[in-house]
Design a protein around this motif. Structure first.
Motif, PDB file in Angstrom:
ATOM      1  N   ARG A 197       0.837  -1.205   0.000  1.00 52.21           N
ATOM      2  CA  ARG A 197       0.000   0.000   0.000  1.00 52.21           C
ATOM      3  C   ARG A 197       0.877   1.264   0.000  1.00 52.21           C
ATOM      4  O   ARG A 197       0.570   2.232  -0.698  1.00 52.21           O
ATOM      5  CB  ARG A 197      -0.908   0.004   1.235  1.00 52.21           C
ATOM      6  N   LEU A 201       0.788   4.141  -2.835  1.00 49.39           N
ATOM      7  CA  LEU A 201       0.554   5.549  -2.478  1.00 49.39           C
ATOM      8  C   LEU A 201       1.699   6.423  -2.974  1.00 49.39           C
ATOM      9  O   LEU A 201       1.477   7.521  -3.506  1.00 49.39           O
ATOM     10  CB  LEU A 201       0.430   5.679  -0.951  1.00 49.39           C
ATOM     11  N   MET A 206      -3.829   5.359  -7.271  1.00 50.17           N
ATOM     12  CA  MET A 206      -5.014   5.458  -6.424  1.00 50.17           C
ATOM     13  C   MET A 206      -6.084   4.433  -6.775  1.00 50.17           C
ATOM     14  O   MET A 206      -7.018   4.223  -5.985  1.00 50.17           O
ATOM     15  CB  MET A 206      -5.599   6.868  -6.530  1.00 50.17           C
TER      16      MET A 206
END
Length: 407
Positions: A197, A201, A206
């Motif tokens: 994750r 990011l 996204m």
């Protein structure tokens, strides 16, 4: 510790066909701690020797029927009497050479009548002392043999204790290894998920954070956290059981409703295992039990059934057997070998026959399950055939045992 000679009873045998000779001889050799037996024939003497252990036999040579020499020959031919020292007594003249014949018959000494009182007492005392020494040595040898046996038993106990200790150390090491592995697996998964994750990011991806993906990610995280919580709860339960503090809070509730709730909670796990759980339960089946603990029991049994069931259907039945409630969980998986069926209920144990390779775990689930069931005054029954599956039955009374019964 040396044996006190005064503690050893000394039995003496005198044999003569004349009553007055027996009385006179006994008066000479009688002494505290000595017990004198009289015999007036060879046959009577043999009967006494088969019944008692004598330190010395004083035999008259010239007796009707069986003379002293013949009696000595019979004594030397019998295992029980051959070691009894013999002193011959004779009124015949020395020229008959009875002494030589007596020594050939096994005598240790020879006395001529009329008897010298001092000589008789001295000779008898010598043999009594020899007997005391022999008996004391025998008792000391027996004591040494007993001590040797006790030492051997102690050595065997120490070896057994050492083996138990080594086994406990191996179990501890295996347990720590299992705990590390079992906790590391969900932690590693969570860590990798977090790293992925962070990477997305950082790169501005996204599309990995849509509501649908976030939901899936949260569910995966929850499963990993629940796995760790369950491992920790199992360890805490085992610690409480060892300290006798596993809490029980019996209250009236519906066993069928509880089973339906557990089956529904495990639906996702069953789907992941490729299996279906079929529940048959009457409505209602109410008793006084600890609802949280029985949920734990059924969850453990169902989790095992899904792990080892090979993706085949699992059946859960709640019902009555006489005046007891029964929960059964049946899988159609690899089964449990007969030699493993008792052992798998011990802590940190799992079956050897293929089950280790199917799924990991600390080997605490069935141990905890059995302890909870027994805490309710119930029992677990197991039927299993390797290759055909297993059926676990939890049999429960409708009321908890009283404090006196539980003790």
């Amino acid at each position: 510790m040396p044996t006190d000679p005064s503690e050893i009873e000394t039995k003496l045998l005198i044999v003569d066909d004349l009553e007055e000779n027996l009385i006179a001889l006994e008066a000479l050799i009688r002494d505290p701690g000595r017990r004198v037996f009289q015999a007036r024939s060879g046959d009577e003497a043999l009967a006494l020797m088969l019944e008692h252990e004598f330190a010395l036999a004083v035999l008259d040579v010239q007796m009707p029927g069986m003379n002293g020499f013949e009696l000595a020959e019979l004594m030397r031919g019998t295992e029980r009497t051959r070691t009894i020292p013999i002193i011959f007594v004779s009124a015949a003249g020395r020229e008959l050479n009875y002494a030589f014949q007596g020594y050939e018959s096994g005598a240790v000494d020879f006395l001529h009548k009329p008897l010298d009182a001092h000589m008789v007492r001295s000779k008898v005392s010598v043999f009594v002392e020899l007997y005391h020494g022999r008996m004391a040595l025998k008792r000391e040898m027996e004591a040494l043999a007993t001590l040797h046996r006790e030492q051997q038993a102690l050595v065997a106990e120490l070896r057994e204790a050492r083996a138990d200790l080594e086994r406990a150390v191996r179990m501890r090491d295996d347990f720590m290894s299992m705990v590390s592995h079992e906790l590391r697996t969900p932690l590693n998964t969570l860590y990798l998920e977090t790293q992925v994750r962070k990477m997305h990011l950082a790169r501005g991806h996204m599309f990995f954070f849509t509501p649908e993906r976030l939901k899936e990610t949260a569910e995966r995280d929850q499963r990993q956290i629940q796995a760790m919580v369950r491992l920790i709860d199992d360890l805490l339960d085992v610690t409480r059981m060892r300290n006798g503090r596993l809490s029980m809070s019996p209250q009236a509730f519906d066993l069928s409703a509880m089973a339906a709730r557990v089956v529904a909670a495990l639906a996702q796990q069953a789907e992941a295992a490729g299996a279906a759980i079929h529940l048959e339960a009457p409505e209602p089946l109410t008793g006084v039990w600890d609802e949280f603990r029985l949920e734990q029991v059924l969850t453990n049994l169902l989790t095992n059934a899904l792990r080892y069931g090979g993706g085949k259907p699992v059946d859960v039945n709640v019902g009555l057997r006489g005046e007891e409630a029964v929960i059964s969980v049946r899988d159609r998986g690899i089964g449990i070998a007969p030699e493993d069926q008792a052992r798998i209920f011990q802590q940190f144990e799992r079956a050897e026959s293929g089950r280790r390779e199917v799924a990991s775990g600390l080997g605490l689930g069935l141990f905890i399950t059995q302890q909870i069931v027994q805490g309710h005054g119930g029992r677990i029954e197991l039927e299993s055939t390797p290759g055909e599956g297993s059926t676990f039955r939890v049999v429960l009374p409708f009321e908890p045992p009283s404090a006196e019964d539980a003790a």
